[in-house]
Structure formats: structure tokens, C-alpha cells
Scaffold this motif. Sequence first.
Motif, short mmCIF file in Angstrom:
data_model
loop_
_atom_site.label_atom_id
_atom_site.label_comp_id
_atom_site.label_asym_id
_atom_site.label_seq_id
_atom_site.Cartn_x
_atom_site.Cartn_y
_atom_site.Cartn_z
N GLY A 240 -2.21 -4.25 -23.29
CA GLY A 240 -1.07 -4.90 -22.66
C GLY A 240 -1.27 -5.27 -21.21
O GLY A 240 -0.64 -6.21 -20.71
N LEU A 241 -2.13 -4.54 -20.48
CA LEU A 241 -2.26 -4.75 -19.04
C LEU A 241 -3.57 -5.43 -18.63
O LEU A 241 -3.56 -6.42 -17.89
CB LEU A 241 -2.13 -3.40 -18.31
CG LEU A 241 -0.79 -2.68 -18.45
CD1 LEU A 241 -0.83 -1.35 -17.71
CD2 LEU A 241 0.33 -3.55 -17.92
N LEU A 242 -4.69 -4.88 -19.08
CA LEU A 242 -5.98 -5.39 -18.59
C LEU A 242 -6.23 -6.86 -18.94
O LEU A 242 -6.61 -7.64 -18.06
CB LEU A 242 -7.12 -4.52 -19.11
CG LEU A 242 -7.36 -3.21 -18.33
CD1 LEU A 242 -8.53 -2.45 -18.92
CD2 LEU A 242 -7.59 -3.47 -16.86
N VAL B 239 -7.19 -6.88 -6.73
CA VAL B 239 -5.86 -7.04 -6.13
C VAL B 239 -5.84 -6.49 -4.71
O VAL B 239 -5.45 -7.16 -3.76
CB VAL B 239 -4.79 -6.33 -6.98
CG1 VAL B 239 -3.42 -6.50 -6.38
CG2 VAL B 239 -4.83 -6.84 -8.40
N ALA B 240 -6.29 -5.24 -4.56
CA ALA B 240 -6.24 -4.60 -3.26
C ALA B 240 -7.22 -5.24 -2.28
O ALA B 240 -6.88 -5.53 -1.13
CB ALA B 240 -6.53 -3.11 -3.41
N ALA B 241 -8.46 -5.47 -2.73
CA ALA B 241 -9.49 -5.97 -1.83
C ALA B 241 -9.19 -7.38 -1.33
O ALA B 241 -9.24 -7.65 -0.12
CB ALA B 241 -10.85 -5.93 -2.53
N GLN C 238 1.24 -12.03 -13.08
CA GLN C 238 0.35 -11.18 -12.30
C GLN C 238 1.14 -10.33 -11.30
O GLN C 238 0.88 -9.13 -11.13
CB GLN C 238 -0.67 -12.05 -11.56
CG GLN C 238 -1.80 -11.28 -10.91
CD GLN C 238 -2.85 -12.21 -10.33
OE1 GLN C 238 -2.61 -13.39 -10.11
NE2 GLN C 238 -4.03 -11.69 -10.08
N PHE C 239 2.11 -10.93 -10.65
CA PHE C 239 2.93 -10.21 -9.68
C PHE C 239 3.67 -9.05 -10.35
O PHE C 239 3.68 -7.92 -9.84
CB PHE C 239 3.92 -11.18 -9.03
CG PHE C 239 4.91 -10.54 -8.10
CD1 PHE C 239 4.58 -10.30 -6.78
CD2 PHE C 239 6.17 -10.16 -8.54
CE1 PHE C 239 5.47 -9.70 -5.91
CE2 PHE C 239 7.08 -9.56 -7.70
CZ PHE C 239 6.73 -9.33 -6.37
N ILE C 240 4.29 -9.32 -11.49
CA ILE C 240 5.07 -8.29 -12.17
C ILE C 240 4.17 -7.15 -12.64
O ILE C 240 4.46 -5.96 -12.41
CB ILE C 240 5.83 -8.90 -13.36
CG1 ILE C 240 6.89 -9.89 -12.87
CG2 ILE C 240 6.47 -7.81 -14.21
CD1 ILE C 240 7.53 -10.70 -13.97
N LEU C 241 3.07 -7.47 -13.31
CA LEU C 241 2.22 -6.43 -13.88
C LEU C 241 1.56 -5.58 -12.81
O LEU C 241 1.53 -4.34 -12.90
CB LEU C 241 1.15 -7.06 -14.78
CG LEU C 241 1.64 -7.68 -16.09
CD1 LEU C 241 0.47 -8.23 -16.89
CD2 LEU C 241 2.43 -6.67 -16.91
N GLU C 242 1.01 -6.23 -11.77
CA GLU C 242 0.30 -5.49 -10.72
C GLU C 242 1.24 -4.51 -10.03
O GLU C 242 0.90 -3.33 -9.83
CB GLU C 242 -0.31 -6.44 -9.71
CG GLU C 242 -1.52 -7.19 -10.24
CD GLU C 242 -1.93 -8.32 -9.33
OE1 GLU C 242 -1.21 -8.58 -8.33
OE2 GLU C 242 -2.96 -8.94 -9.58
N ASN C 243 2.40 -4.97 -9.63
CA ASN C 243 3.33 -4.10 -8.92
C ASN C 243 3.88 -3.01 -9.83
O ASN C 243 4.03 -1.86 -9.41
CB ASN C 243 4.47 -4.93 -8.33
CG ASN C 243 4.00 -5.82 -7.19
OD1 ASN C 243 3.38 -5.36 -6.25
ND2 ASN C 243 4.29 -7.10 -7.28
N GLY D 162 -7.91 0.51 -7.27
CA GLY D 162 -6.56 0.10 -7.61
C GLY D 162 -6.25 0.24 -9.08
O GLY D 162 -6.48 1.29 -9.68
N VAL D 163 -5.75 -0.85 -9.67
CA VAL D 163 -5.21 -0.81 -11.02
C VAL D 163 -6.25 -0.35 -12.04
O VAL D 163 -5.96 0.49 -12.90
CB VAL D 163 -4.67 -2.20 -11.41
CG1 VAL D 163 -4.30 -2.23 -12.88
CG2 VAL D 163 -3.46 -2.56 -10.56
N VAL D 164 -7.47 -0.88 -11.96
CA VAL D 164 -8.47 -0.57 -12.99
C VAL D 164 -8.84 0.90 -12.96
O VAL D 164 -8.97 1.54 -14.01
CB VAL D 164 -9.71 -1.46 -12.80
CG1 VAL D 164 -10.80 -1.04 -13.76
CG2 VAL D 164 -9.35 -2.92 -13.04
N THR D 165 -9.00 1.48 -11.77
CA THR D 165 -9.34 2.90 -11.69
C THR D 165 -8.23 3.77 -12.28
O THR D 165 -8.49 4.69 -13.07
CB THR D 165 -9.58 3.29 -10.22
OG1 THR D 165 -10.79 2.67 -9.77
CG2 THR D 165 -9.71 4.79 -10.06
#
Length: 629
Positions: A58-60, A126-128, A278-283, A363-366
Motif C-alpha cells: 500500500g505504501l512503497l 523525501v527527507a534528503a 505523495q503528500f498524504i502518504l509521506e506525512n 525516513g519512510v523506507v527505514t
Amino acid sequence: MDLALTLLAVAVASLLVHGLASRLGALSPLLLLAAGAAASFVPWVPEVTLSSEVVLIGLLPPLLYATAISTSLVDLKAQRVAIAGLSVGLVLFTALGVAVVASALLPISFALAFALGAIVAPPDAVAATAVARAIGLPRRAVTLLEGESLLNDATALVSLRTALTAAGLAAGHGSHGAFEVTVTSVGIDFVRAAVGGVLIGMVAYKVLAVVRKHVNAPVADTTLSFIAPFAAYLPAELLHSSGVLSVVTTGLLLGHRAPVLQNARSRLAERWNWASVQFILENAVFLVIGLQLSSLVTDVQDSQLGLGRTLLVGLAILVTVLVLRPLWVFPFRWLRAMASRRERDRLAPAGEGAVVSWAGMRGVVTLAAALLLPPDTPHRPTLVLIAMVVTIGTLLIQGTTLPALARALGVSGPDPREDALQEATVTQAAVGAGLRRLDELPDVDRDVADRLREQARMRVNRVWERLGHGDAESPSDTYRRLRLPMLQAERAELLRIRDEGLVDHEVLTTVLAALDVEESTLESIGARAEALRGTQLVAPPSVTGECTHQQQLPECVVPREPEGCEECLLEGTTWLHLRVCLTCGHVGCCDSSHGHATTHFERTGHPVMRSLEPGEAWRWCFVDETLVQ
């Protein structure tokens, strides 16, 4: 109902926290994690959990696809060696280093320690890139970070999967056996997964491209776009290949071919829809993972290792991660320079390399990869909390100090004046091609043709006017200043007609959409012009008065190689936007190509160049950063 309320609360909280982070100038991922963690200790806040299926499926895929379609395939190819070194070599190097430290500090097998290393190894796009763009890093550095973050996920997840398999196979046989199985499995599984993932991604791209050619409606095209990441990911995973690489390959190719495969309305719809997704999922991901902190801390406190020891091990692994990145980046950078003259010409300055070596925010992946650990994994809560410590630590330490490091090393983003020059050159070339095609068309009404030529001339002039001197209002500025109030009045009249019910809704919607497109274009042009005007009015701190280099050097010099960029001719590569050095006549290409003109200045210190393109009469001083036309 409870699920709907929870999803609504997560979405609203994500939006509010992101808005607060933007106002405070803080890192949004870090603030979202903090907000979620704080809320997790509030008794009436429900516990929110993420399953491995939700993370993997669902996310990656949508997060990777959203990044891939907006990434330049051309730029990635130009930096393929550096990106491969970071996304493959650095991930394995970091995973191995963390495995050595973790296996020494925790009662786990080397295979499981390597799995922890694979979890914390990949930096997050995202973060970098959010920090990179916020502080204005050079585009070459931003592209490198984006490319690394796109491809390192595949290396990390394949390594994680293989290490977990090795840990299961080696149970009861000691850590040495697990290490042997892991090394062998990682090599074989990675090659199979990488090759298979790329091939399946290319097949998915081919199928989607054929379908997309027959889809003209923006709604249908956007729906197809939402299908794309899953159409690439699921077959790859079913065939035991890398679904991550498959999604990235499909996204890169579809994004690269979008101007050919899609019409303009579909491209705009896809861009805005995926930006929203992207905005919704990342946050939401950062917030939800923070919400799990309370239960995670409780589990760790009740575990054999305890909270104190877990935090100390997490800090040790955080230090390991921070140290290993520059230990890889600088030697690899030096080896590239020694191995190939062509790579040396494209080598980033030392300051830029230092910034890249410090831009390793997780970030998200870790955090998502940590949730992929099976429930029966030994010391699972401890490993997940360590991954969270590394993520928070890198965001807090590297994310907050990266801007100061970039300023201290003098690393800055592309100058908007140089961007405007390139935009003017490209626009002029495109308009010229359009006018030549107009001359070739049969049965063209002269009045219509003259009007089209006048519009084309205005398009070119609008870009060149932004390079003018002083505060005087250009004709384009005047047009924009007068046209925007007209658009507001036109929209108000259309709304009055709508409210009175005099015209069909679909007709009014079409007319209003046309006004919105025009207004959006004018506002975008105005924002770029305002940014450029600001750079012209503020002189660099080291400059007072006129640029002496511009005054001392001649207006013109005989080019040493007028046929093209000297380095590109030697390498057999294609140049773009030629520049000539006014000191020695060296001819090089600008930064939008291979950057040989800038490299020549860095090598020789010759201060001023001028454009060698037809119709351009401007000069640029590298030292004083002044433009003269």
C-alpha cells in the motif's frame, strides 16, 4: 466508523503538523514523528499499527512511483556511476558495518544484525531532497540524492529479505554459518532480483505505454497512472524479483516518455494528483509510525534487553551510520576521479561532496522496512526501536546542521540568472523551430501567420526581459499587472452568471478552466521574474560597485574550438549552450549540459565567459557573479 474516524484524524493531523513545520522552517518528517510519538502516550488516543502488507503493497509502490515519474532519466544516466556507488555499494557497506557493531552489542546472529543494517542503510528521498531544495543545493547534488534514494531501496529490501532467510536457515548453527549463507545469498539474490525487476518494469512500461496512447481523457489517464505502480510491483514480487526496481523502472520510463504518450491535460492532471498522493502518504506514514512509539517502548521495557541498553545500542548504531557515509563517499569520489578523465570532468567540488556525504537522513523506507521484520524475529521491538532512533537521530543531527554546513563550505544552488539565460536560449530555439514549421505549412492566412509570429516574438522577449537591468517595469510585467485584475473581473462575471442559472454548468466550467490556466501561467511567470529581480538587486557581499573583471577583459576573443565544446569533442558527447572564456578562448558547455565551462573556471580561475550562441551578447563573471549584456 472507528476506522474512518482514525483515517480522518491522521489526515487532518498530518496536514496541520506539516503546515506548522512549514511556518516554523522545521523538518516536516521530524515534527510529524514527534507529534505522533507525543500523541501515542495520550491515554484516549487509539493505538494505530501498520502491517507489513500495508507497508509493502500500500505504501512503497505509490511513494516510489510518485518520485520516479518526476525524476529526470537523462540526469540519472549522466550520474549513473556515482548513483550506483551510493545506492548499491554504500548500502551494502553500511549494512555490513552496522552488522559488525550490532552483532557485538546485541545477542543476535550476524544474519539478523545484517538485516538491521539493511533496514537503517538507505537514506530517504523525501527527507534528503526536501532539505537539499530548501537550502538551495546544486541540481547535480539534488539529482544524485534523488537517484540514490530511488535505487537504494531495492538494495536494502533485497538484502533484508535475504538476510532474514539466512537467519532462519542458520538458526542453531551459530553466527558464523549465518554469515556465510548471508554473503552467498545476497550476491545471488541481488543479481536475480535486480535484473528481473528491471526487465519486468520495462515490460510493464511497454504495456502501459501502448494503453496510454489510446487514452485521451485525463480522468482515465490518471486512473491508469494509479494502476501503474501496482502493475509493475506485484508481478515482480510474484516472480521473486525486486518490486521496488520494477516500479522505479516503470516510473522513470513513463515519466521520460510522458510528453509523447500523454496530452497536455493528462500530464497536468497526473502531476497534481500524484503530488497530492505523495503528500498524504509521506506525512501520514511519519505520523502513524510516531503513534506506535508508546507500545514499542512498553514492549522494549518488558524485554530481556531493557529500554536503557536498547537506546545505548541505538545511539552506537546511529554514530556508525553517520561515520560510514563519509568514509565511503570521499574514497569513492577520489577513485572515480582517478579512474576516468571523463568522470573527473564531471566531478563535484570538494564542498559539494562534503554536503552529499552529510545528507544521509533516514525516513519512510527505514521505518517501513523495520515493520517488515516477522513477528517471531528475536528481539523485534528492540530492532524496530533502534531503527526509529537512527531515523530520528539523522533527521535531527544531519537535517538541522546541513544548511549551516552548506553555507560554511560555500555550496549554493543554481543562480537564477544563469537559469534565466538557459530558459531564454531554449525558448528561442523552440520558438524558432515553430516558426520554421509555420513557414512550411500550406494555405496559411497572412494575418493569422503575422499574429502567430507576434505571439512567438512576445514569448521570447518575455524571457529575455527578465534579464534586464534596473527596476523599470518591462512590457511583460505591465501586461501581467493589467491582465490579472481583468481575469478577476471576468471570473466574477462568470460566477454571477452561474449563480443566476443563465448558462449550463458544463459550459461555465470550461470557460472558468481556461481562465484558471491563463492565471496560473501568469502567476508562475511572475514568481520567476520576482525571484530573478531579487538576485539582481542584491549584490554579493564581496562586490562593491562595478565588476573589474568585466571592465578589464575584452568584449570578444577568438574561440579556440568554434565547432563545439572542447571536452565534449574529445569525449564524443553532446554539448548544449556553448560558452567561451574571454581570457584564453576556451570553449565549453554550460551546467545544463556537462558543465565544462564552469569546470574550466574552477581549473584555471579565468573569471569571465560569454555566450557563444547566435543572437546572445551577454557575459558572466564567475568571481563577482555579475551579468552584462
